[in-house]
Design an enzyme around this catalytic site. Structure first.
Site, mmCIF file in Angstrom:
data_model
loop_
_atom_site.group_PDB
_atom_site.id
_atom_site.type_symbol
_atom_site.label_atom_id
_atom_site.label_comp_id
_atom_site.label_asym_id
_atom_site.label_seq_id
_atom_site.Cartn_x
_atom_site.Cartn_y
_atom_site.Cartn_z
ATOM 1 C CG HIS A 430 -1.930 -1.086 1.224
ATOM 2 N ND1 HIS A 430 -2.767 -1.337 2.305
ATOM 3 C CD2 HIS A 430 -2.266 -1.984 0.287
ATOM 4 C CE1 HIS A 430 -3.559 -2.351 2.014
ATOM 5 N NE2 HIS A 430 -3.271 -2.767 0.797
ATOM 6 C CG HIS A 477 -7.411 -2.738 1.860
ATOM 7 N ND1 HIS A 477 -6.536 -3.792 1.770
ATOM 8 C CD2 HIS A 477 -8.001 -2.862 3.078
ATOM 9 C CE1 HIS A 477 -6.597 -4.516 2.861
ATOM 10 N NE2 HIS A 477 -7.486 -3.975 3.679
#
Length: 499
Positions: A430, A477
Site C-alpha cells: 500500500h 486499502h
C-alpha cells in the site's frame, strides 16, 4: 527489492503492476473507501476540495455496486467499475465473526456505508463482475467497445515513458511532451502535447519519471548529472502499511493449504468451479477484516466494552484473517493454517524513493524506513494482543484452532512483542505519498509536490494522479481511493480553475 531495513536484517520485495490497469490486474480486488473523517483531515490540512463531501461523488461516479440488498444510498450503481461481496467460504471466518462479537467488536455488513461504524468486523467488497471475474480498471474503463469508438484515444503498449520533455513556458518551466521507448525493439520517440500531461505511473513510477525529468530534490538530481528544472520533495514521504503475521493451526479441510497438499481436493474444487462457478477456487484469500483503534483496547488487547461502535476514534490498526499463512516466509504445510495479518494503518515512519542512476531502466533505491519512528511499535503491540484474544475466544467457543508456538509471540511483554514484530513482518503493498499533495510546496513535515488541483508546483501543464499524491497513507486499502483521485483529476481538467 527495498534497501536493507535496520533491525529486521532483510530487504522487502516491492511489487506494483506493469500493465493496462496497473496493480488492479494483480491485487486482492478489495474495494474500501476508508473513513470519511480522514478525507476531512486532508481538507483541514490545506487540501481544499478533498473533504469527504467533495470526494464521495467521485467514488460513486465510477462504482457499480452489484449487491442489490445493501445500502444503495451509500453506493453508486451506474458506473463502470463493479464490486460485490461474497459468502464466507471457510468455517474459521464464520467463527471469527462470532468471536469479535463476544469481544464487543460489532459486525459491520458494509464497510463503505456511512450508516455503519468504522470500528468492527465485517465482510469485504471485491471488484468482481456479475460472473465473479476480476473487474480491473482496464476491463472497467477501457473495454474494446469504447476503444473502437474513440478515434482520439491512442494507447501505446510495450512502451516505457522515460522522461518528460520540459521547455520554457510563459510562467516558467512547462511540459512539451513525453519521451517514450519500446520494450521490444530499439526505438525511441517524443510524443508532444498541446494541453497537459498527467503522470499516473504509481508511487514508484511517478517520482521516477519526475526525477529523471529534472523535477525533484535538487542535490540528488545534481549528483546524477540531471538538469534541475524544479526543486521539489519528489520521492520523499513514502508510506506503506507495515504488517505482522501470527499463524495458528486448524484442520486441513478448513484451510487453503489443502488445495496445495491434497490433489483430490483441488480436483473436486476445480469441478465445482467449472460446472457451477462455486467452491474454494472462487474464494478470495481475504474475505473479512477487523478494524480497531488501539486507543480503545485495554492493556491485554481486549476492546473496551461500550466504546467500539460509539467513538469518534478512527481505526489505526487492521486484522486481515486468512485460512493460509499471511507471512512471506516459508512454512510447514503438514497441517492447516489460520493466520492474523496485523496491519499498522496510520504509520508515522516515512521512507524515500531515489534514483540509483540517471537511466530509466535502472532499479530504484527504495528505502521504506519501516519502524524508523518508534511510535509505530505501540499500535502494533496492541493489535497483536487483539489477534491473540480473538484466537483464544475462537478456541474457547469450540473452534478447533491451536497455538503454533513458533509462529506466535513468545510472551506479551514489550520486548517479546517487539522481537516478533521485527521478525515476522511484511509489506501490504500500500505505497503512497511520494508526490504528495499540499497547499504549498514548503508545507511542514516534508513539503508537497502537487497542489489541490494535482498540478505540479512550478511546472506548467503537468499533473500527477495516483496514490503518490495522497497527503499521507489512508487507513484503508488504496485501490478505490486511487480511482477516486483519477475521477476527480478528470473532472478538474474538464472544469479548470485559473487560480
Amino acid at each position: 527489492m527495498s534497501d536493507d531495513q535496520p533491525g529486521m536484517r532483510k530487504k522487502f520485495q516491492l511489487i506494483n503492476g506493469s500493465a493496462l490497469g496497473g496493480s488492479t490486474r494483480i491485487n486482492q480486488m478489495l474495494y474500501l473507501r476508508g473513513v470519511k473523517q480522514e478525507y476531512d483531515m486532508w481538507a483541514e490540512s490545506g487540501c481544499k476540495g478533498w473533504g469527504w463531501n467533495d470526494v464521495e461523488p467521485f467514488f460513486k461516479k465510477s462504482e457499480r455496486f452489484l449487491d442489490g440488498n445493501g445500502d444503495l444510498t451509500s453506493h453508486g450503481t451506474k458506473g463502470e467499475w463493479r464490486n460485490r461481496t461474497g459468502p464466507l467460504v471457510f468455517p474459521g471466518f464464520r467463527q471469527l465473526v462470532e468471536s469479535c462479537k463476544n469481544l464487543s467488536l460489532p459486525y459491520i455488513d458494509d464497510f463503505n456505508s456511512e450508516k455503519n461504524p468504522d470500528i468492527g468486523c465485517g465482510r469485504l467488497h471485491f471488484t468482481r463482475d456479475e460472473n465473479q471475474h476480476r473487474n480491473s480498471t482496464y476491463y472497467a474503463f477501457l473495454p474494446s467497445r469504447l476503444v473502437s469508438q474513440r478515434p482520439n484515444l491512442h494507447i501505446l503498449t510495450n512502451t516505457i515513458a522515460e522522461k518528460l520533455i520540459i521547455g520554457k513556458g510563459n510562467n516558467g518551466p512547462a511540459v512539451k511532451g513525453v519521451q517514450v521507448s519500446s520494450r521490444l525493439v530499439s526505438q525511441r520517440k517524443i510524443v508532444t502535447c498541446e494541453l497537459e500531461v498527467v503522470v499516473c505511473a504509481g508511487p514508484f513510477g511517478s517520482p521516477q519519471i519526475l526525477m529523471l525529468s529534472g523535477i525533484g530534490p535538487a542535490q540528488h538530481l545534481k549528483e546524477l548529472g540531471i538538469q534541475v528544472h524544479k526543486d521539489l520533495p519528489v520521492g520523499e514521504n513514502l508510506q506503506d502499511h507495515f504488517a505482522v503475521s501470527i499463524a495458528q493451526r486448524i484442520p486441513m479441510s478448513h484451510s487453503l493449504v489443502s488445495l496445495e497438499t491434497r490433489p483430490w481436493i483441488f480436483l473436486v474444487e476445480l469441478i465445482k468451479w467449472l460446472i457451477w462457478g462455486t467452491g474454494m477456487l472462487l474464494a478470495p484469500v481475504l474475505q473479512l477484516a477487523v478494524f480497531a483503534s488501539s486507543s480503545l483496547l485495554d492493556d491485554e488487547g481486549r476492546p473496551i466494552p461500550g466504546k467500539q461502535g460509539n467513538s469518534d476514534e478512527i481505526p489505526d490498526v487492521e486484522i486481515m484473517p486468512m485460512a493460509y499463512d499471511s507471512s512471506d516466509l516459508g512454512f510447514d504445510k503438514s497441517r492447516g493454517v489460520f493466520s492474523f495479518l496485523c496491519v499498522l494503518l496510520r504509520p508515522k515512519s516515512k521512507g524515500t524513493v531515489r534514483l540509483a542512476f540517471n537511466a530509466f531502466d535502472a532499479p530504484l533505491r527504495v528505502d521504506p524506513r519501516y519502524l524508523s519512528n518508534p511510535d509505530d511499535f505501540l499500535p502494533l503491540r496492541a493489535v497483536l494482543k487483539l489477534a491473540l484474544r480473538i484466537g483464544e475466544d475462537m478456541r474457547a467457543s469450540g473452534y478447533p484452532i491451536e497455538d503454533w508456538k513458533s509462529e506466535m509471540p513468545q510472551d506479551e511483554d514489550d520486548a517479546s512483542l517487539d522481537k516478533f514484530i521485527q521478525w515476522r513482518n511484511r509489506t501490504t503493498y500500500h505505497y503512497s505519498s511520494t508526490c504528495r499533495m499540499g497547499p504549498r510546496e514548503d508545507i511542514p513535515d516534508g513539503g508537497a509536490v502537487v497542489d489541490e488541483q494535482l498540478r505540479v508546483f512550478g511546472v506548467n501543464k503537468l499533473r500527477v494522479a495516483d496514490s503518490s499524491v495522497f497527503p499521507w497513507v489512508l487507513g484503508t486499502h488504496l485501490q478505490a481511493p486511487t480511482v477516486m483521485v483519477a475521477e476527480k483529476c478528470a473532472h478538474m481538467m474538464l472544469n479548470p480553475k485559473n487560480d
